[in-house]
Design a protein around this motif. Structure first.
Motif, PDB file in Angstrom:
ATOM      1  N   THR A  71      -8.290  -9.625   1.089  1.00  0.00           N
ATOM      2  CA  THR A  71      -7.221  -8.658   0.853  1.00  0.00           C
ATOM      3  C   THR A  71      -7.662  -7.222   1.130  1.00  0.00           C
ATOM      4  O   THR A  71      -6.880  -6.299   0.946  1.00  0.00           O
ATOM      5  N   ARG A  72      -8.906  -7.040   1.561  1.00  0.00           N
ATOM      6  CA  ARG A  72      -9.418  -5.682   1.745  1.00  0.00           C
ATOM      7  C   ARG A  72      -8.598  -4.914   2.780  1.00  0.00           C
ATOM      8  O   ARG A  72      -8.232  -3.759   2.564  1.00  0.00           O
ATOM      9  N   GLU A  73      -8.292  -5.535   3.885  1.00  0.00           N
ATOM     10  CA  GLU A  73      -7.549  -4.855   4.950  1.00  0.00           C
ATOM     11  C   GLU A  73      -6.157  -4.467   4.474  1.00  0.00           C
ATOM     12  O   GLU A  73      -5.681  -3.358   4.744  1.00  0.00           O
ATOM     13  N   GLU A  74      -5.495  -5.392   3.738  1.00  0.00           N
ATOM     14  CA  GLU A  74      -4.155  -5.092   3.233  1.00  0.00           C
ATOM     15  C   GLU A  74      -4.187  -3.917   2.250  1.00  0.00           C
ATOM     16  O   GLU A  74      -3.303  -3.052   2.265  1.00  0.00           O
ATOM     17  N   TRP A  75      -5.216  -3.913   1.391  1.00  0.00           N
ATOM     18  CA  TRP A  75      -5.324  -2.844   0.413  1.00  0.00           C
ATOM     19  C   TRP A  75      -5.559  -1.494   1.099  1.00  0.00           C
ATOM     20  O   TRP A  75      -4.955  -0.485   0.747  1.00  0.00           O
ATOM     21  N   GLN A  76      -6.410  -1.486   2.096  1.00  0.00           N
ATOM     22  CA  GLN A  76      -6.659  -0.257   2.843  1.00  0.00           C
ATOM     23  C   GLN A  76      -5.384   0.227   3.532  1.00  0.00           C
ATOM     24  O   GLN A  76      -5.131   1.432   3.606  1.00  0.00           O
ATOM     25  N   PHE A  77      -4.602  -0.705   4.035  1.00  0.00           N
ATOM     26  CA  PHE A  77      -3.334  -0.349   4.675  1.00  0.00           C
ATOM     27  C   PHE A  77      -2.405   0.330   3.669  1.00  0.00           C
ATOM     28  O   PHE A  77      -1.823   1.387   3.949  1.00  0.00           O
ATOM     29  N   LEU A  78      -2.263  -0.274   2.467  1.00  0.00           N
ATOM     30  CA  LEU A  78      -1.396   0.309   1.451  1.00  0.00           C
ATOM     31  C   LEU A  78      -1.881   1.688   1.036  1.00  0.00           C
ATOM     32  O   LEU A  78      -1.085   2.635   0.929  1.00  0.00           O
ATOM     33  N   ARG A  79      -3.165   1.820   0.791  1.00  0.00           N
ATOM     34  CA  ARG A  79      -3.695   3.110   0.357  1.00  0.00           C
ATOM     35  C   ARG A  79      -3.513   4.168   1.432  1.00  0.00           C
ATOM     36  O   ARG A  79      -3.356   5.345   1.132  1.00  0.00           O
ATOM     37  N   GLY A  80      -3.533   3.745   2.696  1.00  0.00           N
ATOM     38  CA  GLY A  80      -3.302   4.674   3.786  1.00  0.00           C
ATOM     39  C   GLY A  80      -1.882   5.222   3.813  1.00  0.00           C
ATOM     40  O   GLY A  80      -1.634   6.297   4.361  1.00  0.00           O
ATOM     41  N   LEU A  81      -0.942   4.467   3.218  1.00  0.00           N
ATOM     42  CA  LEU A  81       0.454   4.913   3.171  1.00  0.00           C
ATOM     43  C   LEU A  81       0.754   5.768   1.953  1.00  0.00           C
ATOM     44  O   LEU A  81       1.767   6.474   1.907  1.00  0.00           O
ATOM     45  N   GLU A  82      -0.110   5.699   0.954  1.00  0.00           N
ATOM     46  CA  GLU A  82       0.142   6.406  -0.302  1.00  0.00           C
ATOM     47  C   GLU A  82      -0.085   7.895  -0.110  1.00  0.00           C
ATOM     48  O   GLU A  82      -1.053   8.322   0.500  1.00  0.00           O
ATOM     49  N   ASN A  83       0.806   8.704  -0.666  1.00  0.00           N
ATOM     50  CA  ASN A  83       0.706  10.150  -0.449  1.00  0.00           C
ATOM     51  C   ASN A  83       1.341  10.897  -1.614  1.00  0.00           C
ATOM     52  O   ASN A  83       2.538  11.121  -1.627  1.00  0.00           O
ATOM     53  N   ARG A  84       0.546  11.288  -2.603  1.00  0.00           N
ATOM     54  CA  ARG A  84       1.038  12.075  -3.748  1.00  0.00           C
ATOM     55  C   ARG A  84       2.317  11.484  -4.327  1.00  0.00           C
ATOM     56  O   ARG A  84       3.203  12.190  -4.764  1.00  0.00           O
ATOM     57  N   ALA A  85       2.401  10.163  -4.313  1.00  0.00           N
ATOM     58  CA  ALA A  85       3.658   9.495  -4.628  1.00  0.00           C
ATOM     59  C   ALA A  85       4.210   9.875  -5.994  1.00  0.00           C
ATOM     60  O   ALA A  85       5.375  10.255  -6.119  1.00  0.00           O
TER      61      ALA A  85
END
Length: 299
Positions: A71-85
């Protein structure tokens, strides 16, 4: 050009889901977001709390489901989309609005509607529609509370995404390095918009890195599209974002000298964030142009 999405917190998995089912649900959301990012590379995922803390039911958090290397790649993808949410929840307070979906307060869906963004959900029976109806309550300057039914664009499945393809592709691809560049290229970028002289400084003041630069560009581009597609015989164009008149008590604050037609009320306005930004306009039915009188804080 950035594409802002808000995670619908009401769709988070419940205690009834097993760990396996919850992981599968997360996988479907990631697949949906990957498809959106393929269409719009500037995708951002916002939520009312950090992704690591999102409740997945049964005392789980989103980060606790990330238990193996697969799940590492998926988690990195999600964190890459997160922005001061989680900071953006305050925007509803700035807009003096609150929202409910089927009687339940909804921050993510409300924010998506307030700034004309896209709401995304974990897949589920309650979240199968491409448009969700919300109750919006807004406090006017005179203290009166108004209530209306509104719809927010929404995706939880690839079928929803198919319904929204046209809208996703309508978002402008052109970014400007600064407000000065936007002002210099306004005739090329927005040929159907006329800008009152007072707006020059308001636009030029948007420096490189300004958080308002992209949102202002988006709203102006949407107004340009509305003017270009203004049908003959219609009193006003069909807007691509929420445009509302000013309350009667404040209408006198919106009088300006038109470029083409004397003093007019520029009380129609579109909102943008961050903050409670407004773009005030007057729609000229004679030549199907839209004049812009104010870009900035509330008049």
């Amino acid at each position: 050009m950035r594409l802002v999405t808000f995670l619908n917190e009401l769709s988070q998995p419940s205690d009834r889901m097993s760990d396996g089912e919850a992981k599968e649900n997360v996988g479907k959301l990631i697949k949906l977001l990957r498809e959106i990012k393929r269409i719009r590379s500037g995708l951002e995922l916002h939520s009312i709390q950090p992704l690591v803390s999102i409740n997945m039911g049964n005392q789980r958090t989103l980060s606790s489901l990330r238990t193996d290397g697969n799940t590492r790649e998926e988690w990195q993808f999600l964190r890459g989309l997160e922005n001061r949410a989680f900071d953006l929840a305050g925007e509803l307070h700035d807009l003096t609005m609150d929202y409910e979906h089927k009687g339940v307060p909804c921050v993510g869906l409300g924010l998506a509607h307030a700034i004309d963004a896209l709401a995304v959900s974990f897949e589920g029976a309650d979240w199968s529609e491409s448009s969700l109806e919300l109750v919006c309550r807004e406090l006017a300057n005179d203290g009166e509370l108004s209530e209306s039914l509104v719809c927010v664009r929404h995706a939880a499945t690839e079928e929803n995404l198919a319904d929204l393809q046209e809208w996703l592709r309508l978002i402008p691809l052109k970014n400007y390095a600064s407000g000065e560049e936007m002002w210099e290229r306004r005739a090329e970028a927005f040929p159907s918009l006329l800008f009152l002289p007072r707006t020059e400084q308001q636009i030029v003041s948007l420096k490189n890195g300004s958080e308002a630069l992209g949102p202002v560009n988006l709203r102006l581009w949407q107004l340009e599209c509305a003017a270009q597609n203004w049908e003959q015989g219609r009193g006003s164009p069909s807007f691509l974002s929420k445009v509302t008149p000013e309350h009667e008590q404040r209408k006198s604050l919106c009088q300006f000298e038109s470029v083409a037609s004397g003093v007019q009320y520029f009380d129609l306005h579109a909102r943008y964030t961050p903050g409670a930004g407004r773009i005030h306009m007057w729609c000229n039915p004679e030549n199907h142009t839209i004049e812009i009188a104010h870009i900035g804080h509330k008049l």
